[in-house]
Design a protein around this motif. Structure first.
Motif, mmCIF file in Angstrom:
data_model
loop_
_atom_site.group_PDB
_atom_site.id
_atom_site.type_symbol
_atom_site.label_atom_id
_atom_site.label_comp_id
_atom_site.label_asym_id
_atom_site.label_seq_id
_atom_site.Cartn_x
_atom_site.Cartn_y
_atom_site.Cartn_z
ATOM 1 N N GLU A 292 0.887 -1.331 0.325
ATOM 2 C CA GLU A 292 -0.183 -0.292 -0.051
ATOM 3 C C GLU A 292 0.754 1.063 -0.210
ATOM 4 O O GLU A 292 0.083 2.281 -0.582
ATOM 5 C CB GLU A 292 -1.113 -0.238 1.288
ATOM 6 N N LYS A 293 1.747 1.130 0.770
ATOM 7 C CA LYS A 293 2.425 2.659 0.570
ATOM 8 C C LYS A 293 3.580 2.348 -0.046
ATOM 9 O O LYS A 293 4.185 4.012 0.078
ATOM 10 C CB LYS A 293 3.224 2.644 2.241
ATOM 11 N N LEU A 294 3.985 1.964 -0.855
ATOM 12 C CA LEU A 294 4.957 1.158 -1.597
ATOM 13 C C LEU A 294 4.571 1.183 -3.104
ATOM 14 O O LEU A 294 5.364 1.129 -4.061
ATOM 15 C CB LEU A 294 6.060 0.699 -1.355
ATOM 16 N N THR A 295 3.542 1.593 -3.688
ATOM 17 C CA THR A 295 2.709 2.187 -5.038
ATOM 18 C C THR A 295 2.359 2.678 -5.059
ATOM 19 O O THR A 295 0.862 2.674 -3.389
ATOM 20 C CB THR A 295 2.206 0.479 -5.859
ATOM 21 N N LYS A 296 2.160 2.792 -6.330
ATOM 22 C CA LYS A 296 0.808 4.371 -6.492
ATOM 23 C C LYS A 296 -0.493 3.702 -6.715
ATOM 24 O O LYS A 296 -1.901 3.963 -6.162
ATOM 25 C CB LYS A 296 1.149 4.410 -7.988
ATOM 26 N N ALA A 297 -0.446 1.771 -6.700
ATOM 27 C CA ALA A 297 -1.829 1.156 -6.784
ATOM 28 C C ALA A 297 -1.548 -0.186 -6.609
ATOM 29 O O ALA A 297 -0.564 -0.689 -6.470
ATOM 30 C CB ALA A 297 -2.613 1.431 -8.458
ATOM 31 N N ASN A 298 -2.698 -0.997 -5.770
ATOM 32 C CA ASN A 298 -2.637 -1.723 -4.913
ATOM 33 C C ASN A 298 -3.433 -3.253 -5.569
ATOM 34 O O ASN A 298 -4.513 -2.207 -4.928
ATOM 35 C CB ASN A 298 -2.010 -2.144 -3.772
ATOM 36 N N PHE A 299 -3.893 -3.945 -6.450
ATOM 37 C CA PHE A 299 -4.777 -4.631 -6.034
ATOM 38 C C PHE A 299 -4.544 -6.143 -5.995
ATOM 39 O O PHE A 299 -3.399 -6.662 -6.406
ATOM 40 C CB PHE A 299 -5.068 -4.339 -7.890
ATOM 41 N N GLN A 300 -6.088 -7.178 -6.151
ATOM 42 C CA GLN A 300 -5.938 -8.152 -5.926
ATOM 43 C C GLN A 300 -6.569 -8.976 -6.648
ATOM 44 O O GLN A 300 -8.123 -8.781 -7.544
ATOM 45 C CB GLN A 300 -6.097 -8.229 -4.748
ATOM 46 N N VAL A 301 -6.148 -9.863 -7.718
ATOM 47 C CA VAL A 301 -6.471 -10.543 -8.879
ATOM 48 C C VAL A 301 -7.040 -12.102 -7.878
ATOM 49 O O VAL A 301 -6.352 -12.871 -8.245
ATOM 50 C CB VAL A 301 -5.838 -10.399 -9.574
ATOM 51 N N ASP A 302 -8.338 -12.317 -8.078
ATOM 52 C CA ASP A 302 -8.450 -13.578 -7.633
ATOM 53 C C ASP A 302 -9.272 -14.616 -8.336
ATOM 54 O O ASP A 302 -9.488 -15.359 -8.723
ATOM 55 C CB ASP A 302 -9.769 -13.582 -6.096
ATOM 56 N N GLU A 303 -9.815 -13.947 -9.700
ATOM 57 C CA GLU A 303 -10.804 -15.120 -10.383
ATOM 58 C C GLU A 303 -9.930 -14.569 -12.146
ATOM 59 O O GLU A 303 -9.713 -12.871 -11.943
ATOM 60 C CB GLU A 303 -12.146 -14.257 -10.847
#
Length: 177
Positions: A120-131
């Motif tokens: 979270e603090k080290l990226t511009k965006a942070n996503f989880q891809v579960d499918e």
């Protein structure tokens, strides 16, 4: 919509987006890397996740194009630490990390950590891809986030410790903006 594995889709997306190199630590991105055999994408095996992030950052700064890197779940914190310079340098890096499978959560397994918050603090965006069906829109979103406005690193956490999402199949449309 052609039916294909997530790994094949990722390789085709990288090729269509003009990716020239992927920096990785084994076992993440295994299927996409295999699919790249007949593509003009260099696969760079790194000795550590942080090194993969540093190399992707250097590549992005030198080429002006997003650098791609990846590390499995047990090395996700190391991968995140390597993204700090990319964040401070406004460097477009797209990182792929492995994530825990729901069947393995809360069992006290070896190195079981929820690494997503570290990014979270080290990226511009942070996503989880579960499918696997979410790969087309999430890859496009990651690319947009990394390259638009003030460039910066983005993390996509793929389902499974080694990103096993890449082995799942779905009808996936290839669209690169």
């Amino acid at each position: 919509m052609p039916n294909m594995t997530g790994g094949r889709f990722m390789a085709k997306f990288f090729e269509a987006a003009g990716v020239k190199a992927v920096f990785f630590v084994p076992t993440i991105l295994s299927r996409p890397l295999a699919e790249m055999d007949n593509m003009p994408i260099k696969r760079v095996l790194c000795h550590a996740e942080k090194a993969a992030a540093y190399m992707a950052d250097g590549y992005a700064r030198a080429s002006g194009r997003p650098g791609i890197c990846g590390g499995q779940a047990v090395g996700a914190a190391n991968l995140a630490a390597g993204l700090r310079d990319a964040l401070l340098g406004n460097s477009p890096v797209i990182a792929f990390s492995g994530g825990r499978m729901s069947s393995q959560k809360h069992k006290g397994a070896y190195q079981e950590n929820d690494d997503l918050p570290i990014f979270e603090k080290l990226t511009k965006a942070n996503f989880q891809v579960d499918e696997v069906g979410r790969l087309p829109d999430m890859l496009r979103q990651a690319w947009r986030e990394a390259t638009s406005g003030n460039p910066g690193p983005v993390n996509l956490q793929l389902f499974g410790n080694h990103g096993q999402l890449e082995d799942h199949t779905a009808d996936l449309d290839l669209l690169v903006e």
